[in-house]
Design an enzyme around this catalytic site. Sequence first.
Site, PDB file in Angstrom:
ATOM      1  N   GLN A 163      52.257  39.191  37.525  1.00 17.14           N
ATOM      2  CA  GLN A 163      52.979  38.526  36.439  1.00 17.14           C
ATOM      3  C   GLN A 163      53.611  37.228  36.943  1.00 17.14           C
ATOM      4  O   GLN A 163      53.457  36.161  36.337  1.00 17.14           O
ATOM      5  CB  GLN A 163      54.064  39.465  35.907  1.00 17.14           C
ATOM      6  CG  GLN A 163      54.875  38.875  34.779  1.00 17.14           C
ATOM      7  CD  GLN A 163      54.056  38.720  33.508  1.00 17.14           C
ATOM      8  OE1 GLN A 163      53.437  39.659  33.054  1.00 17.14           O
ATOM      9  NE2 GLN A 163      54.036  37.524  32.946  1.00 17.14           N
ATOM     10  N   HIS A 187      56.412  42.906  40.345  1.00 16.18           N
ATOM     11  CA  HIS A 187      55.296  42.624  39.436  1.00 16.18           C
ATOM     12  C   HIS A 187      54.684  41.276  39.838  1.00 16.18           C
ATOM     13  O   HIS A 187      54.792  40.284  39.113  1.00 16.18           O
ATOM     14  CB  HIS A 187      55.817  42.597  37.996  1.00 16.18           C
ATOM     15  CG  HIS A 187      54.756  42.760  36.956  1.00 16.18           C
ATOM     16  ND1 HIS A 187      53.419  42.942  37.255  1.00 16.18           N
ATOM     17  CD2 HIS A 187      54.834  42.758  35.593  1.00 16.18           C
ATOM     18  CE1 HIS A 187      52.738  43.056  36.120  1.00 16.18           C
ATOM     19  NE2 HIS A 187      53.558  42.947  35.106  1.00 16.18           N
ATOM     20  N   ARG A 202      49.225  50.515  38.874  1.00 14.33           N
ATOM     21  CA  ARG A 202      50.558  50.399  38.276  1.00 14.33           C
ATOM     22  C   ARG A 202      51.255  51.726  38.497  1.00 14.33           C
ATOM     23  O   ARG A 202      50.791  52.759  38.002  1.00 14.33           O
ATOM     24  CB  ARG A 202      50.442  50.074  36.784  1.00 14.33           C
ATOM     25  CG  ARG A 202      51.756  50.236  36.045  1.00 14.33           C
ATOM     26  CD  ARG A 202      51.751  49.643  34.666  1.00 14.33           C
ATOM     27  NE  ARG A 202      51.755  48.202  34.734  1.00 14.33           N
ATOM     28  CZ  ARG A 202      52.014  47.398  33.712  1.00 14.33           C
ATOM     29  NH1 ARG A 202      52.266  47.903  32.520  1.00 14.33           N
ATOM     30  NH2 ARG A 202      51.993  46.090  33.857  1.00 14.33           N
ATOM     31  N   CYS A 233      57.705  38.014  29.968  1.00 15.23           N
ATOM     32  CA  CYS A 233      56.447  38.607  30.433  1.00 15.23           C
ATOM     33  C   CYS A 233      55.805  39.482  29.365  1.00 15.23           C
ATOM     34  O   CYS A 233      54.609  39.765  29.447  1.00 15.23           O
ATOM     35  CB  CYS A 233      56.697  39.415  31.697  1.00 15.23           C
ATOM     36  SG  CYS A 233      57.898  40.736  31.453  1.00 15.23           S
TER      37      CYS A 233
END
Length: 302
Positions: A132, A129, A102, A260
């Site tokens: 996700q 992302h 990340r 999310c």
Amino acid sequence: MRHFLNISDWSALEMEALLNQAVYLKLEWQNGGNRPVLGGKILAMIFQKPSLRTRVSFQVAMKHLGGDAIYLGPDEIGLGKRESIPDVARVLSGYVQGIMARVFAQDHLMQLAQWASVPVINGLSDDSHPCQAFADMLTLYEHFGALRGLKMAYVGDSNNVTFSLGEAAARYGVELRIASPQGYQLSAEQVAHLRNMGLALTLTEDPRAAVEGVDCIYTDTWTSMGQEAEAEVRRQIFPPYQVNADLVRLAAKHVVVMHCLPAHRGEEITDDVADGAHSLIFQQAANRLHAQKAILVRLLSH
Ligand code: CP
Ligand code: NVA
């Protein structure tokens, strides 16, 4: 070497196989546990930003599959500061079988992937992302039984989650409408990229127009990690984009609401909607575990 950096790196067929794999691994886990197909394998998890879901779900996924994971926080390795990214990538490749990272700059993921001799997984960057968005497609698939033709409206700041949702929607044939204020929309380059992928994409500044008749309303924070200095300005601009009961009423009766997380309740989403009958937010969070197991098995078991 295969990586999971952006959904557009994976074909529609591969993404379909990955979805089937996630469904299978979830069922296997619910029926008593996963087989230890990643026995003896270790995932390094580099975090330059905070995390609850990504960190815990990757760590638990590795354990369930017979492997293990090591957390490397912002103070521990100083990616690109204490040590260059090419050096970190090559050193970690001598110890572990996969790297999840990340980061702020997407380019740092690209550099990790370029220099590592093990697969690299994007656990969020400023631009994207994908884990996700893939997990969100699993959640929609479970709920509706199919993805092709679903209509989704993303309301709020066009950010990393929006971009990856666009890529995922393109791969699975979901139609996407995005409602964001001027100055907080996807770049022309991102829009062109998503349309080139075949995404049925509508852009508007009007959240009410965007959600009309949709199957899913999706929102995310108005201020992403790294943008904290802009939080006050954003708080003035975004209130018309709040996902509240009035907005939800304009969608299809069966609409689901997604986020999310982490949620800033009272800002981009109200409590009654986040905790209401339409909300899938905790199923979404739970599905990070199952979706990422599929990614890990696909990348690390060979
Ligand atoms: N949705 C998500 O990625 O959450 P974390 O920032 O807690 O990992
Ligand atoms: N857009 C948010 C997502 C958090 C999971 C951020 O980048 O902070």
